[in-house]
Motif scaffolding. Structure first.
Motif, PDB file in Angstrom:
ATOM      1  N   ALA A  50      -3.498 -78.173  54.758  1.00 18.21           N
ATOM      2  CA  ALA A  50      -4.708 -77.884  53.990  1.00 18.21           C
ATOM      3  C   ALA A  50      -5.217 -76.469  54.254  1.00 18.21           C
ATOM      4  CB  ALA A  50      -5.795 -78.899  54.321  1.00 18.21           C
ATOM      5  N   VAL A  51      -4.893 -75.927  55.411  1.00 15.33           N
ATOM      6  CA  VAL A  51      -5.335 -74.570  55.747  1.00 15.33           C
ATOM      7  C   VAL A  51      -4.265 -73.535  55.387  1.00 15.33           C
ATOM      8  CG1 VAL A  51      -5.935 -73.049  57.670  1.00 15.33           C
ATOM      9  CG2 VAL A  51      -6.891 -75.356  57.562  1.00 15.33           C
ATOM     10  N   THR A  52      -3.012 -73.815  55.743  1.00  8.95           N
ATOM     11  CA  THR A  52      -1.978 -72.787  55.620  1.00  8.95           C
ATOM     12  C   THR A  52      -1.457 -72.584  54.196  1.00  8.95           C
ATOM     13  OG1 THR A  52      -0.226 -74.364  56.208  1.00  8.95           O
ATOM     14  CG2 THR A  52      -1.212 -73.067  57.998  1.00  8.95           C
ATOM     15  N   THR A  53      -1.336 -73.628  53.416  1.00 11.89           N
ATOM     16  CA  THR A  53      -0.784 -73.466  52.061  1.00 11.89           C
ATOM     17  C   THR A  53      -1.681 -72.592  51.183  1.00 11.89           C
ATOM     18  OG1 THR A  53       0.337 -75.592  52.290  1.00 11.89           O
ATOM     19  CG2 THR A  53       0.191 -74.674  50.077  1.00 11.89           C
ATOM     20  N   PRO A  54      -3.005 -72.862  51.121  1.00 13.84           N
ATOM     21  CA  PRO A  54      -3.848 -71.948  50.339  1.00 13.84           C
ATOM     22  C   PRO A  54      -3.887 -70.537  50.923  1.00 13.84           C
ATOM     23  CG  PRO A  54      -5.076 -73.914  50.943  1.00 13.84           C
ATOM     24  CD  PRO A  54      -3.750 -74.009  51.590  1.00 13.84           C
ATOM     25  N   TRP A  55      -3.813 -70.434  52.246  1.00 10.72           N
ATOM     26  CA  TRP A  55      -3.835 -69.115  52.866  1.00 10.72           C
ATOM     27  C   TRP A  55      -2.587 -68.323  52.489  1.00 10.72           C
ATOM     28  CZ3 TRP A  55      -0.642 -66.573  56.278  1.00 10.72           C
ATOM     29  CH2 TRP A  55      -1.114 -65.347  56.731  1.00 10.72           C
ATOM     30  N   LEU A  56      -1.428 -68.983  52.451  1.00  8.73           N
ATOM     31  CA  LEU A  56      -0.197 -68.294  52.074  1.00  8.73           C
ATOM     32  C   LEU A  56      -0.251 -67.815  50.620  1.00  8.73           C
ATOM     33  CD1 LEU A  56       2.333 -70.578  53.919  1.00  8.73           C
ATOM     34  CD2 LEU A  56       2.046 -68.133  54.319  1.00  8.73           C
ATOM     35  N   VAL A  57      -0.826 -68.629  49.738  1.00  5.04           N
ATOM     36  CA  VAL A  57      -0.980 -68.227  48.333  1.00  5.04           C
ATOM     37  C   VAL A  57      -1.904 -67.015  48.251  1.00  5.04           C
ATOM     38  CG1 VAL A  57      -1.906 -68.938  46.088  1.00  5.04           C
ATOM     39  CG2 VAL A  57      -0.492 -70.523  47.416  1.00  5.04           C
ATOM     40  N   TRP A  58      -3.020 -67.065  48.969  1.00  2.00           N
ATOM     41  CA  TRP A  58      -3.975 -65.963  48.977  1.00  2.00           C
ATOM     42  C   TRP A  58      -3.357 -64.693  49.565  1.00  2.00           C
ATOM     43  CZ3 TRP A  58      -6.029 -63.228  53.088  1.00  2.00           C
ATOM     44  CH2 TRP A  58      -7.081 -62.366  52.773  1.00  2.00           C
ATOM     45  N   ALA A  59      -2.640 -64.851  50.684  1.00  2.00           N
ATOM     46  CA  ALA A  59      -2.030 -63.698  51.344  1.00  2.00           C
ATOM     47  C   ALA A  59      -0.987 -63.034  50.447  1.00  2.00           C
ATOM     48  CB  ALA A  59      -1.402 -64.115  52.673  1.00  2.00           C
ATOM     49  N   THR A  60      -0.234 -63.831  49.714  1.00  2.00           N
ATOM     50  CA  THR A  60       0.757 -63.269  48.799  1.00  2.00           C
ATOM     51  C   THR A  60       0.069 -62.478  47.690  1.00  2.00           C
ATOM     52  OG1 THR A  60       2.257 -65.090  49.272  1.00  2.00           O
ATOM     53  CG2 THR A  60       2.704 -63.807  47.304  1.00  2.00           C
ATOM     54  N   ALA A  61      -1.028 -63.015  47.171  1.00  2.00           N
ATOM     55  CA  ALA A  61      -1.756 -62.306  46.114  1.00  2.00           C
ATOM     56  C   ALA A  61      -2.331 -60.990  46.625  1.00  2.00           C
ATOM     57  CB  ALA A  61      -2.877 -63.186  45.563  1.00  2.00           C
ATOM     58  N   LYS A  62      -2.833 -60.981  47.841  1.00  2.00           N
ATOM     59  CA  LYS A  62      -3.468 -59.774  48.377  1.00  2.00           C
ATOM     60  C   LYS A  62      -2.462 -58.762  48.911  1.00  2.00           C
ATOM     61  CE  LYS A  62      -7.679 -60.898  47.687  1.00  2.00           C
ATOM     62  NZ  LYS A  62      -8.410 -60.311  46.617  1.00  2.00           N
ATOM     63  N   LEU A  63      -1.415 -59.228  49.573  1.00  2.00           N
ATOM     64  CA  LEU A  63      -0.507 -58.318  50.259  1.00  2.00           C
ATOM     65  C   LEU A  63       0.713 -57.902  49.439  1.00  2.00           C
ATOM     66  CD1 LEU A  63      -0.557 -59.995  53.780  1.00  2.00           C
ATOM     67  CD2 LEU A  63      -1.879 -58.019  52.997  1.00  2.00           C
ATOM     68  N   VAL A  64       1.145 -58.750  48.537  1.00  2.00           N
ATOM     69  CA  VAL A  64       2.348 -58.433  47.760  1.00  2.00           C
ATOM     70  C   VAL A  64       1.956 -58.075  46.330  1.00  2.00           C
ATOM     71  CG1 VAL A  64       4.593 -59.258  46.966  1.00  2.00           C
ATOM     72  CG2 VAL A  64       3.755 -59.946  49.209  1.00  2.00           C
ATOM     73  N   ARG A  65       1.574 -59.082  45.554  1.00  2.00           N
ATOM     74  CA  ARG A  65       1.192 -58.869  44.157  1.00  2.00           C
ATOM     75  C   ARG A  65       0.577 -60.169  43.642  1.00  2.00           C
ATOM     76  NH1 ARG A  65       5.792 -56.567  40.589  1.00  2.00           N
ATOM     77  NH2 ARG A  65       5.327 -54.769  41.877  1.00  2.00           N
ATOM     78  N   PRO A  66      -0.551 -60.099  42.942  1.00  2.00           N
ATOM     79  CA  PRO A  66      -1.176 -61.327  42.436  1.00  2.00           C
ATOM     80  C   PRO A  66      -0.266 -62.138  41.518  1.00  2.00           C
ATOM     81  CG  PRO A  66      -2.707 -59.498  42.275  1.00  2.00           C
ATOM     82  CD  PRO A  66      -1.387 -58.923  42.698  1.00  2.00           C
ATOM     83  N   GLY A  67       0.591 -61.483  40.779  1.00  2.00           N
ATOM     84  CA  GLY A  67       1.492 -62.187  39.873  1.00  2.00           C
ATOM     85  C   GLY A  67       2.561 -63.008  40.574  1.00  2.00           C
ATOM     86  N   LEU A  68       2.736 -62.789  41.872  1.00  2.00           N
ATOM     87  CA  LEU A  68       3.738 -63.547  42.634  1.00  2.00           C
ATOM     88  C   LEU A  68       3.105 -64.549  43.595  1.00  2.00           C
ATOM     89  CD1 LEU A  68       6.231 -60.666  43.471  1.00  2.00           C
ATOM     90  CD2 LEU A  68       6.533 -62.523  41.833  1.00  2.00           C
ATOM     91  N   SER A  69       1.819 -64.805  43.446  1.00  2.00           N
ATOM     92  CA  SER A  69       1.152 -65.709  44.375  1.00  2.00           C
ATOM     93  C   SER A  69       1.585 -67.166  44.198  1.00  2.00           C
ATOM     94  CB  SER A  69      -0.360 -65.584  44.244  1.00  2.00           C
ATOM     95  OG  SER A  69      -0.779 -65.892  42.944  1.00  2.00           O
ATOM     96  N   TRP A  70       2.311 -67.463  43.145  1.00  2.00           N
ATOM     97  CA  TRP A  70       2.830 -68.814  42.934  1.00  2.00           C
ATOM     98  C   TRP A  70       4.024 -69.115  43.841  1.00  2.00           C
ATOM     99  CZ3 TRP A  70       7.907 -68.985  41.567  1.00  2.00           C
ATOM    100  CH2 TRP A  70       8.458 -67.815  41.053  1.00  2.00           C
ATOM    101  N   VAL A  71       4.659 -68.106  44.380  1.00  2.00           N
ATOM    102  CA  VAL A  71       5.893 -68.296  45.156  1.00  2.00           C
ATOM    103  C   VAL A  71       5.697 -69.219  46.365  1.00  2.00           C
ATOM    104  CG1 VAL A  71       7.652 -67.104  46.534  1.00  2.00           C
ATOM    105  CG2 VAL A  71       6.963 -66.182  44.317  1.00  2.00           C
TER     106      VAL A  71
END
Length: 129
Positions: A50-71
């Motif tokens: 419940a903590v890590t999955t949303p955080w990983l989605v958020w981190a991907t959007a912020k650190l890599v690219r928002p369009g890849l936050s689904w990965v």
């Protein structure tokens, strides 16, 4: 930014690292889901998910690219269902009771809410910050 822009090597490496983290966390959550203390089930990994999955989605959007936050969310779902239903040696690792539903709901739903913008976007108007 256009859709055709490629990831920089740093972004690609970071995306691969976040995907690897997602795989490891999904396996941890899955394999420790049946944890019991005595006869009482203690699904602690539901809280981890419940903590890590949303955080990983958020981190991907912020650190890599928002369009890849689904990965990370897609990787998490594929690992949980892939290893859970077709586990090592053909074993069924995803237990068939309330803990499995709790894991899926507590991890995938918040991840999807972060992916879609969640309730924090509901009151915002376009162009207003």
């Amino acid at each position: 930014m256009t859709v055709d822009e490629r990831l920089t090597p740093g972004q690609g490496l970071l995306l691969a690292l976040l995907a690897l983290d997602t795989v490891l966390l999904a396996l941890l959550e899955l394999f420790f889901l049946p944890l019991r203390i005595g006869v009482v089930p203690v699904p602690v990994t539901v809280l981890v998910g419940a903590v890590t999955t949303p955080w990983l989605v958020w981190a991907t959007a912020k650190l890599v690219r928002p369009g890849l936050s689904w990965v990370p969310l897609a990787v998490w779902v594929l690992v949980v269902f892939g290893f859970g239903l077709l586990g090592p040696g053909g074993d069924l690792v995803l237990i068939q009771d309330w803990r499995a539903l709790l894991l899926l709901g507590a991890s995938a739903l918040p991840g999807a809410m972060v992916l879609g913008g969640g309730p924090g976007r509901a009151g915002r108007r376009p162009g207003r910050g």
